[in-house]
Design a protein around this motif. Structure first.
Motif, PDB file in Angstrom:
ATOM      1  N   VAL A  41     117.536  -6.956 -21.294  1.00 12.84           N
ATOM      2  CA  VAL A  41     116.618  -7.987 -21.053  1.00 12.84           C
ATOM      3  C   VAL A  41     115.436  -7.571 -20.588  1.00 12.84           C
ATOM      4  N   LEU A  42     115.527  -6.804 -19.219  1.00 13.57           N
ATOM      5  CA  LEU A  42     114.423  -6.425 -18.274  1.00 13.57           C
ATOM      6  C   LEU A  42     113.670  -5.443 -19.044  1.00 13.57           C
ATOM      7  N   ASN A  43     114.175  -4.423 -19.674  1.00 16.93           N
ATOM      8  CA  ASN A  43     113.381  -3.607 -20.796  1.00 16.93           C
ATOM      9  C   ASN A  43     112.533  -4.249 -21.558  1.00 16.93           C
ATOM     10  N   SER A  44     113.064  -5.155 -22.491  1.00 17.86           N
ATOM     11  CA  SER A  44     112.440  -5.951 -23.308  1.00 17.86           C
ATOM     12  C   SER A  44     111.316  -6.775 -22.881  1.00 17.86           C
ATOM     13  N   MET A  45     111.487  -7.271 -21.675  1.00 18.62           N
ATOM     14  CA  MET A  45     110.480  -8.296 -21.100  1.00 18.62           C
ATOM     15  C   MET A  45     109.393  -7.271 -20.443  1.00 18.62           C
ATOM     16  N   LEU A  46     109.364  -6.073 -20.063  1.00 15.81           N
ATOM     17  CA  LEU A  46     108.561  -4.884 -19.699  1.00 15.81           C
ATOM     18  C   LEU A  46     107.758  -4.654 -20.932  1.00 15.81           C
ATOM     19  N   VAL A  48     107.567  -6.098 -23.811  1.00 11.95           N
ATOM     20  CA  VAL A  48     106.695  -7.146 -24.461  1.00 11.95           C
ATOM     21  C   VAL A  48     105.386  -7.565 -23.661  1.00 11.95           C
ATOM     22  N   GLY A  49     105.551  -7.763 -22.203  1.00 10.44           N
ATOM     23  CA  GLY A  49     104.494  -8.139 -21.582  1.00 10.44           C
ATOM     24  C   GLY A  49     103.442  -6.740 -21.617  1.00 10.44           C
ATOM     25  N   VAL A  50     103.786  -5.391 -21.458  1.00 14.96           N
ATOM     26  CA  VAL A  50     102.988  -4.264 -21.269  1.00 14.96           C
ATOM     27  C   VAL A  50     102.082  -4.249 -22.846  1.00 14.96           C
ATOM     28  N   SER A  51     103.096  -4.239 -23.689  1.00 12.39           N
ATOM     29  CA  SER A  51     102.430  -4.140 -24.984  1.00 12.39           C
ATOM     30  C   SER A  51     101.545  -5.228 -25.243  1.00 12.39           C
ATOM     31  N   GLY A  52     102.061  -6.362 -25.105  1.00 11.46           N
ATOM     32  CA  GLY A  52     101.203  -7.416 -25.215  1.00 11.46           C
ATOM     33  C   GLY A  52      99.733  -7.692 -24.689  1.00 11.46           C
ATOM     34  N   VAL A  53      99.663  -7.214 -23.578  1.00 13.42           N
ATOM     35  CA  VAL A  53      98.418  -7.360 -22.589  1.00 13.42           C
ATOM     36  C   VAL A  53      97.608  -6.128 -23.086  1.00 13.42           C
ATOM     37  N   ALA A  54      98.198  -4.927 -23.351  1.00 16.17           N
ATOM     38  CA  ALA A  54      97.536  -3.786 -23.845  1.00 16.17           C
ATOM     39  C   ALA A  54      96.672  -4.092 -25.341  1.00 16.17           C
ATOM     40  N   THR A  55      97.437  -4.802 -26.032  1.00 15.85           N
ATOM     41  CA  THR A  55      97.146  -5.033 -27.406  1.00 15.85           C
ATOM     42  C   THR A  55      95.733  -6.055 -27.166  1.00 15.85           C
ATOM     43  N   ILE A  56      96.082  -6.984 -26.429  1.00 18.58           N
ATOM     44  CA  ILE A  56      94.808  -7.940 -26.087  1.00 18.58           C
ATOM     45  C   ILE A  56      93.648  -7.132 -25.523  1.00 18.58           C
ATOM     46  N   HIS A 177     108.235  -8.625 -31.154  1.00 18.45           N
ATOM     47  CA  HIS A 177     108.655  -7.218 -30.436  1.00 18.45           C
ATOM     48  C   HIS A 177     110.069  -7.597 -29.615  1.00 18.45           C
ATOM     49  N   TRP A 178     110.426  -8.895 -29.180  1.00 17.33           N
ATOM     50  CA  TRP A 178     111.424  -8.924 -28.432  1.00 17.33           C
ATOM     51  C   TRP A 178     112.689  -8.283 -28.917  1.00 17.33           C
ATOM     52  N   LEU A 221     121.049 -15.296 -23.894  1.00 19.77           N
ATOM     53  CA  LEU A 221     120.226 -14.663 -23.040  1.00 19.77           C
ATOM     54  C   LEU A 221     119.144 -13.990 -23.819  1.00 19.77           C
ATOM     55  N   VAL A 222     119.349 -13.674 -25.089  1.00 20.28           N
ATOM     56  CA  VAL A 222     118.687 -13.158 -26.094  1.00 20.28           C
ATOM     57  C   VAL A 222     117.196 -14.257 -26.399  1.00 20.28           C
ATOM     58  N   VAL A 223     117.888 -15.545 -26.816  1.00 19.56           N
ATOM     59  CA  VAL A 223     117.171 -16.566 -27.499  1.00 19.56           C
ATOM     60  C   VAL A 223     116.527 -17.331 -26.420  1.00 19.56           C
ATOM     61  N   LEU A 224     116.798 -17.680 -25.510  1.00 17.80           N
ATOM     62  CA  LEU A 224     116.408 -18.714 -24.480  1.00 17.80           C
ATOM     63  C   LEU A 224     114.835 -18.193 -23.937  1.00 17.80           C
ATOM     64  N   PRO A 225     114.727 -17.035 -23.574  1.00 19.55           N
ATOM     65  CA  PRO A 225     113.392 -16.697 -22.987  1.00 19.55           C
ATOM     66  C   PRO A 225     112.645 -16.824 -24.167  1.00 19.55           C
ATOM     67  N   LEU A 226     112.322 -16.881 -25.458  1.00 17.25           N
ATOM     68  CA  LEU A 226     111.382 -17.003 -26.435  1.00 17.25           C
ATOM     69  C   LEU A 226     111.245 -18.728 -26.380  1.00 17.25           C
ATOM     70  N   ILE A 227     112.501 -19.126 -26.188  1.00 22.39           N
ATOM     71  CA  ILE A 227     112.146 -20.767 -26.502  1.00 22.39           C
ATOM     72  C   ILE A 227     111.561 -21.260 -25.395  1.00 22.39           C
ATOM     73  N   VAL A 228     111.878 -21.007 -24.066  1.00 20.74           N
ATOM     74  CA  VAL A 228     111.225 -21.563 -23.177  1.00 20.74           C
ATOM     75  C   VAL A 228     109.646 -21.193 -23.031  1.00 20.74           C
ATOM     76  N   LEU A 229     109.347 -19.769 -23.647  1.00 22.24           N
ATOM     77  CA  LEU A 229     107.938 -19.365 -23.692  1.00 22.24           C
ATOM     78  C   LEU A 229     107.173 -20.152 -24.582  1.00 22.24           C
ATOM     79  N   TYR A 230     108.004 -20.480 -25.932  1.00 22.43           N
ATOM     80  CA  TYR A 230     107.258 -21.330 -27.122  1.00 22.43           C
ATOM     81  C   TYR A 230     107.087 -22.860 -26.529  1.00 22.43           C
TER      82      TYR A 230
END
Length: 247
Positions: A41-46, A48-56, A177-178, A221-230
């Motif tokens: 979970v922590l690695n995927s958050m890292l 998603v965050g880093v690659s998303g910001v870098a892409t933008i 990417h999640w 734990l896999v699904v809820l972070p994306l649901i909250v973000l959406y």
């Protein structure tokens, strides 16, 4: 899934649609500690965050330039970016693996960050180019009259106006990417993303009595972070997609 994550495995089978007799938070503790799901979970958050910001960071100025500085070269570059949407992952994973192996980036999250950023650029440039075209040019002309430079106009005026499009790109990147598995299996060996951790967890359950309630906790734990973000950014996403594709 969420209700079953608080049950015992016996309750899951005997009364799958019923409420749990008690909220068993220990299922989440066990799921977090089992098969490196917490690390995943922590690695995927890292990632998603880093690659998303870098892409933008890379896609937004390119999209702004392509949408504003109209010439033959910009049209060609736009087509090249769009063609990148059709490149299948199976066609590039072997050269990518060889390149990362020579650079010493196998079993490194950096390699996945580079892959996610690179593969996300074509769509990000495509969507943001269309989004920038919907923004009025009058604001830019007024900024030029006031003496603003091109970079100042882009960074201080146009980029904030494109916030909905940027949030849309970040969210769609996060969704894609999640749970990504193909490239993660290719480059990671003893590190885990959420998808690899869940895969390992499901394999382990085959030999440990199939704790389905714990599995549902792991899935939550896999699904809820994306649901909250959406839920948090949902209106921005719809607005950004409508504006981007509408042009």
């Amino acid at each position: 899934m969420l209700i079953s994550s608080f049950k015992t495995t016996r309750e899951v089978f005997l009364d799958p649609w019923g409420l749990p007799s008690a909220l068993r938070w220990e299922n989440y503790v066990e799921a977090w500690n089992s098969a490196n799901i917490g690390e995943g979970v922590l690695n995927s958050m890292l990632l998603v965050g880093v690659s998303g910001v870098a892409t933008i960071i890379l896609a937004a100025p390119a999209a702004y330039a392509l949408s504003r500085f109209g010439n033959r070269g910009s049209s060609t570059l736009t087509v090249i970016f769009v063609l990148g949407l059709g490149v299948p992952a199976q066609a590039i994973f072997i050269p990518l693996y060889i390149a990362f192996d020579r650079l010493g980036l196998i079993n490194s999250l950096t390699s996945l960050q580079l892959i996610y950023t690179g593969t996300g650029l074509p769509f990000a440039v495509f969507l943001l180019t269309a989004f920038f075209r919907t923004l009025p040019r009058d604001i830019e002309e007024a900024a030029v009259i006031d003496g603003a430079s091109t970079w100042y106009t882009y960074s201080r005026i146009m980029l904030p106006l494109a916030r909905s499009g940027i949030i849309t790109v970040f969210m769609l990147q996060a969704i894609g990417h999640w749970g990504e598995t193909f490239f993660a299996l290719m480059v990671l060996q003893d590190k885990h993303t959420i998808s690899l951790a869940l895969l390992e967890f499901m394999k382990a359950m085959q030999y440990t009595g199939a704790r389905w309630s714990v599995l549902f906790a792991g899935l939550s734990l896999v699904v809820l972070p994306l649901i909250v973000l959406y839920v948090w950014l949902g209106s921005r996403i719809v607005e950004g997609i409508a504006a981007g594709y509408g042009k």
